[in-house]
Motif scaffolding. Sequence first.
Motif, mmCIF file in Angstrom:
data_model
loop_
_atom_site.group_PDB
_atom_site.id
_atom_site.type_symbol
_atom_site.label_atom_id
_atom_site.label_comp_id
_atom_site.label_asym_id
_atom_site.label_seq_id
_atom_site.Cartn_x
_atom_site.Cartn_y
_atom_site.Cartn_z
ATOM 1 N N GLU A 48 13.246 -2.643 32.067
ATOM 2 C CA GLU A 48 14.158 -3.763 32.272
ATOM 3 C C GLU A 48 13.781 -4.561 33.515
ATOM 4 O O GLU A 48 13.838 -5.806 33.515
ATOM 5 N N ALA A 49 13.395 -3.844 34.573
ATOM 6 C CA ALA A 49 12.994 -4.521 35.807
ATOM 7 C C ALA A 49 11.758 -5.385 35.576
ATOM 8 O O ALA A 49 11.671 -6.521 36.066
ATOM 9 N N LYS A 50 10.815 -4.864 34.815
ATOM 10 C CA LYS A 50 9.596 -5.618 34.520
ATOM 11 C C LYS A 50 9.933 -6.891 33.766
ATOM 12 O O LYS A 50 9.394 -7.972 34.051
ATOM 13 N N LYS A 51 10.833 -6.790 32.786
ATOM 14 C CA LYS A 51 11.247 -7.970 32.033
ATOM 15 C C LYS A 51 11.955 -8.979 32.927
ATOM 16 O O LYS A 51 11.913 -10.192 32.676
ATOM 17 N N ALA A 52 12.615 -8.498 33.980
ATOM 18 C CA ALA A 52 13.335 -9.380 34.907
ATOM 19 C C ALA A 52 12.415 -9.992 35.952
ATOM 20 O O ALA A 52 12.870 -10.767 36.794
ATOM 21 N N GLY A 53 11.127 -9.632 35.929
ATOM 22 C CA GLY A 53 10.171 -10.253 36.832
ATOM 23 C C GLY A 53 9.700 -9.395 37.980
ATOM 24 O O GLY A 53 8.959 -9.863 38.849
ATOM 25 N N VAL A 54 10.116 -8.131 38.011
ATOM 26 C CA VAL A 54 9.650 -7.227 39.064
ATOM 27 C C VAL A 54 8.187 -6.878 38.797
ATOM 28 O O VAL A 54 7.800 -6.586 37.663
ATOM 29 N N LYS A 55 7.397 -6.875 39.860
ATOM 30 C CA LYS A 55 5.959 -6.661 39.712
ATOM 31 C C LYS A 55 5.550 -5.306 40.287
ATOM 32 O O LYS A 55 6.383 -4.430 40.485
ATOM 33 N N LYS A 56 4.255 -5.154 40.550
ATOM 34 C CA LYS A 56 3.655 -3.852 40.835
ATOM 35 C C LYS A 56 4.324 -3.120 42.009
ATOM 36 O O LYS A 56 4.711 -1.957 41.883
ATOM 37 N N ARG A 57 4.433 -3.783 43.148
ATOM 38 C CA ARG A 57 4.983 -3.083 44.311
ATOM 39 C C ARG A 57 6.440 -2.693 44.100
ATOM 40 O O ARG A 57 6.876 -1.605 44.513
ATOM 41 N N GLY A 58 7.205 -3.579 43.460
ATOM 42 C CA GLY A 58 8.596 -3.244 43.182
ATOM 43 C C GLY A 58 8.726 -2.083 42.224
ATOM 44 O O GLY A 58 9.575 -1.197 42.398
#
Length: 274
Positions: A48-58
């Motif tokens: 879900e975080a990835k779909k929301a725009g969170v990237k590698k470090r996050g």
Amino acid sequence: MPLPSFRTLRSAATSLLLLTALPSGALAATCGNDGSGFNAWKAAFASEAKKAGVKKRGLEALAAATYSTATIKADRNQKGVRYALNDFIRIRLGSLDGFAATARKRKARNANFYASLERSYGVPAGILLAIHGMETGFGRNMGNTPVVSSILTVAYDCRRSAFFTPHAIAALKMVDRGSITGNTRGAKHGELGHTQFLPGNALQYGVDANGDGRVDLYNEADAMASTANFLRGKGWKPGKGYQQGQPNFRVLNEWNAATVYQQAIALSAAKIDG
């Protein structure tokens, strides 16, 4: 942290705004009431975080986060603010005169900076210094709980998952941007920096006041400018009063929903700027 039970969670409206920006199904990860399901929840939340725009470090910070028992203990034991104003001031500030005297010295040491903030945002130095002093003792006590772990813990916890989920996404995005790391420490519910912003508010209102290319709420200049920007964004009217019954007093509710907290800010600010 000084009397953390007095700290109310700021700006539910901001949280709802951020929540609507998440992709559909963004609350699909199954919440829990103890730590047993936290790792499984993190695995689902990563998608879900990835779909929301969170990237590698996050995403790496999410994977490394641990269930914060200190956060849950603090959350379960909140009692709210039930003190009369005089008692609140005595417990939180010691005395209005002593607190204001300390704040005035800080103002005098950096008068041009506070004047520039008032020109830019319309928020007087007294308000910003009152908030700074009441939240963290002018930066002395910014908390010792890992921000990412604590905000993810309350996002996972079933009691207020909907409220904290957008702040958890925001914290991970802040890791991506270099504003915090997975090891940055703050208050028990993920509040961070000199004036204790929740991550969603930090992401929305954060200001790079010292010009180093990043928003760092643990830098005093960035934190003070961000606080002024938050208040202006919530409707602060430059040049208008901020005592009870005056136009800007209602804006203090956006910072903290406890009336005695708002009253203490207003009374302290008047003495600081007086």
